[in-house]
Design a protein around this motif. Structure first.
Motif, PDB file in Angstrom:
ATOM      1  N   ALA A 403      80.672 -28.087 -19.886  1.00 12.50           N
ATOM      2  CA  ALA A 403      81.821 -28.779 -19.309  1.00 12.50           C
ATOM      3  C   ALA A 403      82.952 -27.804 -18.989  1.00 12.50           C
ATOM      4  O   ALA A 403      83.076 -26.740 -19.597  1.00 12.50           O
ATOM      5  CB  ALA A 403      82.312 -29.854 -20.263  1.00 12.50           C
ATOM      6  N   ILE A 404      83.779 -28.179 -18.033  1.00 16.35           N
ATOM      7  CA  ILE A 404      84.960 -27.416 -17.629  1.00 16.35           C
ATOM      8  C   ILE A 404      86.183 -28.204 -18.102  1.00 16.35           C
ATOM      9  O   ILE A 404      86.350 -29.372 -17.755  1.00 16.35           O
ATOM     10  CB  ILE A 404      85.010 -27.210 -16.104  1.00 16.35           C
ATOM     11  N   CYS A 413      84.276 -26.264 -11.398  1.00 15.05           N
ATOM     12  CA  CYS A 413      83.484 -27.491 -11.476  1.00 15.05           C
ATOM     13  C   CYS A 413      82.445 -27.570 -10.365  1.00 15.05           C
ATOM     14  O   CYS A 413      81.414 -28.242 -10.515  1.00 15.05           O
ATOM     15  CB  CYS A 413      84.400 -28.718 -11.395  1.00 15.05           C
ATOM     16  N   LEU A 414      82.711 -26.905  -9.257  1.00 15.63           N
ATOM     17  CA  LEU A 414      81.823 -26.976  -8.098  1.00 15.63           C
ATOM     18  C   LEU A 414      80.730 -25.921  -8.137  1.00 15.63           C
ATOM     19  O   LEU A 414      79.883 -25.892  -7.235  1.00 15.63           O
ATOM     20  CB  LEU A 414      82.644 -26.835  -6.807  1.00 15.63           C
ATOM     21  N   CYS A 421      83.339 -32.284 -15.424  1.00 15.21           N
ATOM     22  CA  CYS A 421      84.587 -31.669 -14.960  1.00 15.21           C
ATOM     23  C   CYS A 421      85.763 -32.401 -15.603  1.00 15.21           C
ATOM     24  O   CYS A 421      86.435 -33.220 -14.967  1.00 15.21           O
ATOM     25  CB  CYS A 421      84.670 -31.737 -13.431  1.00 15.21           C
ATOM     26  N   TRP A 422      86.013 -32.084 -16.882  1.00 18.12           N
ATOM     27  CA  TRP A 422      87.149 -32.711 -17.567  1.00 18.12           C
ATOM     28  C   TRP A 422      88.470 -32.160 -17.058  1.00 18.12           C
ATOM     29  O   TRP A 422      89.543 -32.635 -17.480  1.00 18.12           O
ATOM     30  CB  TRP A 422      87.033 -32.499 -19.068  1.00 18.12           C
ATOM     31  N   SER A 423      88.413 -31.215 -16.161  1.00 16.53           N
ATOM     32  CA  SER A 423      89.636 -30.695 -15.550  1.00 16.53           C
ATOM     33  C   SER A 423      90.406 -31.797 -14.834  1.00 16.53           C
ATOM     34  O   SER A 423      91.636 -31.763 -14.790  1.00 16.53           O
ATOM     35  CB  SER A 423      89.301 -29.583 -14.558  1.00 16.53           C
ATOM     36  N   PRO A 669      90.968 -36.008  -1.734  1.00 19.45           N
ATOM     37  CA  PRO A 669      89.835 -35.103  -1.474  1.00 19.45           C
ATOM     38  C   PRO A 669      89.680 -34.001  -2.513  1.00 19.45           C
ATOM     39  O   PRO A 669      88.565 -33.505  -2.725  1.00 19.45           O
ATOM     40  CB  PRO A 669      90.187 -34.511  -0.096  1.00 19.45           C
ATOM     41  N   GLU A 670      90.759 -33.640  -3.204  1.00 21.77           N
ATOM     42  CA  GLU A 670      90.688 -32.535  -4.161  1.00 21.77           C
ATOM     43  C   GLU A 670      89.766 -32.856  -5.335  1.00 21.77           C
ATOM     44  O   GLU A 670      89.034 -31.994  -5.818  1.00 21.77           O
ATOM     45  CB  GLU A 670      92.096 -32.219  -4.681  1.00 21.77           C
TER      46      GLU A 670
END
Length: 707
Positions: A403-404, A413-414, A421-423, A669-670
């Protein structure tokens, strides 16, 4: 007033809009009455399919929960604990996003020419028959299934098991013959027997298309409803006297025969009354399809009101149709229940508590007994062990190891091999927890959330259980909450109600509904027990009608339709109207819970109170209500859990509670790829509060039993 026309002439005007999915052919040139018919049929299709799948899931998972194999029991318990304690609205939105993540038509997953999986839906091979013929064949199949169940469990049929199976076989043969005739008469001429889907250019043509909206609704209703039905089935299995099973074994019957001929028929008899309530609830829950754009009756009603302006006439049609569906379903199932019910003590309940299964045995002999006691049990243990291990390893790797976590880790994450993606939570937690509340004032929203939690904590503290103390806590707490959220005093910047959101709004709606609905439910229960027949009948009709309607429809009426009937000075904020409708709905359910509690208190208790000279209020408050509350505590806690989860429905009405705030967190979109992590986080929040309410209910039960 307001430029609204009246009458039903609009039913014969063209709608001017299409339906995304329709059981019957429908175009924009068709009239409103046909749109209502199409929406009703779509609702019935969704309800029948979801109820069937939920029943199958419930029977399987309920059977797993009664298994002596600890792994099987654990798998069933985990399913129930997860899917029952997360709102169905959240599950619906998650399933819809997952279906939308399937490949497009050009790169669709497919198995030959029979099945295509795409983000536009699932395409299946289908027979080339007219729509009425397909509906007739489906209705015939449903009739055959119901008839087979009737023959298997009805006490009015004196035939033995073999004769019953013969009758079921004859019914199925006759049904197949009739279906063949219908298929022959309704086949579309000059077409192949089977219409296969085929990839053509950028799309897929032919076959039967099941839209993502329909599939998401079916999966969400079936998975969520199956968790509740599993508990009902489990209670049914536990109600069967073990002596009946032992007697069957002594007669030489195998386990499969015992299951089909003895246990399941008795489980059905024990569980059907509760299943009826669950089926009616699931049918009402089909209205959530509007959240993903499924063209059920509620969505047709909503669109028709916006287009025609005939609000009250259309709401009247909706109420009439839904009352007809729910009362018809209840009537048929109650007739079945009366027909199969055994009289007297023919169905003896075991009275035993469920044996706890230990996952880790204390000895090698116990290990062999609970995991490898027979070849079948050994096979189940190996299969489930491998499956559970695989799931746990994958889940652990996705959620933690790969996980990030950093707020600026979007690019990480990509990358290939990245886990959760816990970001997105680290970067968007303010939006999720506080919604549209001004960012500069988030501290106020956090303090208001703390005030609500303090109200609940003090209200749950037994030492505070006096009318005067509770009044001080609740009134003082709500005053502090409104000062913090609304502002305009003590130098606080004013904030409009429409800007409230996030977890604070979700918890406020729940607390407000309970604070209004609990005393109102008690009043309705007492009025329904009134000796004045006019009062008791009026309250009974109010409760029955309110409970028969979907909560979402009541919220919609309060938010959208009610302002047409009220003067401006009486309308107030949309949020207050929705909370009032929600509280009325909750109070009607709670009234029936209280009424069942009052009926369970021995009559001599009230007579003794009268003999001591206690007045009506003292008899209720000091004698009847404490005993009724103790009796109905499990049902009351269950209703509180359901109410907290149903607060998520307000997102459809346009409020920015935590579920809508979560959707906004990945709505740009982000972070558009991180929807799964956001929904998991929101689900964890709901799971935490639901578990907290449930554990508090268990604490009260133990405390009252000790007392």
């Amino acid at each position: 007033e307001g430029g609204l026309a009246s009458g039903f002439d609009f039913l014969f005007r063209a709608t001017g809009w299409n339906l995304g999915f329709s059981v019957i052919p429908f175009t924009s040139f068709d009239p409103y009455w046909k749109a209502f018919l199409a929406g009703t049929l779509n609702t019935l299709l969704l309800g029948a399919t979801a109820l069937t799948l939920a029943t199958i899931i419930g029977i399987v998972v309920g059977g797993m929960r009664t298994s002596r194999n600890a792994l099987t029991n654990l798998a069933g318990s985990t399913y129930v604990d997860i899917f029952r304690n997360i709102p169905m609205m959240l599950q619906l939105l998650l399933w819809y996003k997952l279906l939308g993540a399937l490949p497009n038509s050009r790169t669709a997953l497919h198995w030959g020419d029979w099945l295509y999986l795409t983000n536009r839906g699932i395409y299946l091979a289908a027979f080339n028959v007219t729509t009425p013929t397909a509906i007739a064949i489906l209705a015939l199949g449903l009739t055959a299934v119901v008839s087979a169940l009737w023959i298997m469990v009805s006490r009015r049929i004196s035939a033995g098991p073999g004769a019953r199976l013969v009758r079921i076989g004859l019914i199925w043969l006759g049904g197949l013959a009739i279906a063949a005739i219908l298929f022959r008469l309704g086949r579309i001429p000059e077409t192949p027997l089977i219409d296969l889907p085929e990839a053509r250019g950028l799309n897929i043509r032919g076959g039967l298309r099941l839209s993502p909206e329909l599939l998401a609704c079916i999966i969400a209703l079936a998975v969520y409803g199956g968790a509740y039905i599993a508990e009902i089935v489990r209670s049914g299995f536990n109600a069967v006297d073990p002596g009946l099973v032992e007697a069957a074994k002594s007669l030489g019957l195998r386990n499969v025969s015992i299951l089909w001929l003895i246990r399941l028929p008795l489980v059905l008899r024990a569980a059907l009354p509760t299943l009826i309530n669950q089926y009616v609830w699931l049918m009402k829950a089909t209205t959530i399809g509007i959240a993903v754009g499924f063209a059920d009756l509620f969505m047709v009603v909503s669109g028709s009101i916006n287009q025609s302006g005939q609000a009250f006439e259309i709401i009247g049609i909706f109420v009439l149709v839904f009352l007809t569906i729910n009362y018809s379903l209840s009537f048929v199932l109650n007739r079945v229940n009366r027909a199969i019910a055994l009289k007297g003590t023919q169905l003896r309940t075991s009275g035993r508590s469920e044996a706890k299964q230990r996952l880790m045995p204390e000895s090698f002999a116990e290990l062999q007994r609970i995991y490898f006691g027979s070849p079948r049990q050994t096979l189940v243990t190996i299969i489930l062990g491998v499956l559970v291990t695989w799931i746990l390893v994958r889940l652990l790797n996705w959620a933690f190891l790969s996980a990030i976590w950093t707020a600026d880790g979007r690019e990480m994450c990509l990358t290939e091999g990245a886990g959760a993606c816990w970001s997105v939570i680290a970067a968007r937690w303010r939006l999720i927890l506080f919604g549209l509340f001004p960012q500069a004032e988030h501290l106020r929203s956090a303090l208001a959330l703390g005030v609500l939690l303090l109200i609940l904590a003090l209200g749950a503290w037994p030492r505070m259980w006096s009318l005067r103390r509770l009044a001080i806590v609740w009134l003082g707490g709500f005053a502090a909450f409104f000062i913090l959220m609304s502002g305009g005093v003590f130098g606080l910047a004013p904030v409009a109600v429409r800007d409230w959101g996030g977890l604070t709004l979700t918890l406020f709606i729940f607390v407000s509904v309970v604070a209004l609905g609990m005393p109102l439910g008690l009043c309705l229960a007492l009025l329904r027990r009134s000796k004045l027949s006019l009062v008791s009948r009026f309250v009974a009709v109010l409760i029955d009608v309110t409970r028969s309607l979907p909560l979402l429809a009541l919220m919609y009426i309060a938010a959208i339709v009610l302002p047409f009937a009220l003067p401006d000075w009486l309308q107030g904020e949309k949020l207050w109207r929705v909370i009032a409708a929600f509280a009325l709905f909750y109070s009607c359910y709670q009234a029936e819970i209280f009424r069942s509690g009052f009926q369970s208190v021995p009559v001599g208790q009230e007579e003794a109170a009268k003999a001591l000279g206690l007045g009506y209020v003292d008899r209720i408050w000091k004698v009847l209500l404490p005993q009724a509350f103790k009796i109905t505590l499990p049902a009351t806690v269950n209703q509180l859990v359901i109410t907290f989860k149903e607060a998520s429905l307000v997102t459809i009405i346009g409020f920015f509670e935590i579920l809508a705030s979560g959707a906004a967190a990945f709505g740009n979109p982000e972070w558009s790829f991180a929807y799964l992590e956001v929904y998991v986080f929101v689900g964890a929040v709901y799971f935490f509060f639901v578990t907290l309410i449930s554990r508090f209910g268990l604490f009260l039960e133990r405390r009252m039993h000790v007392a």
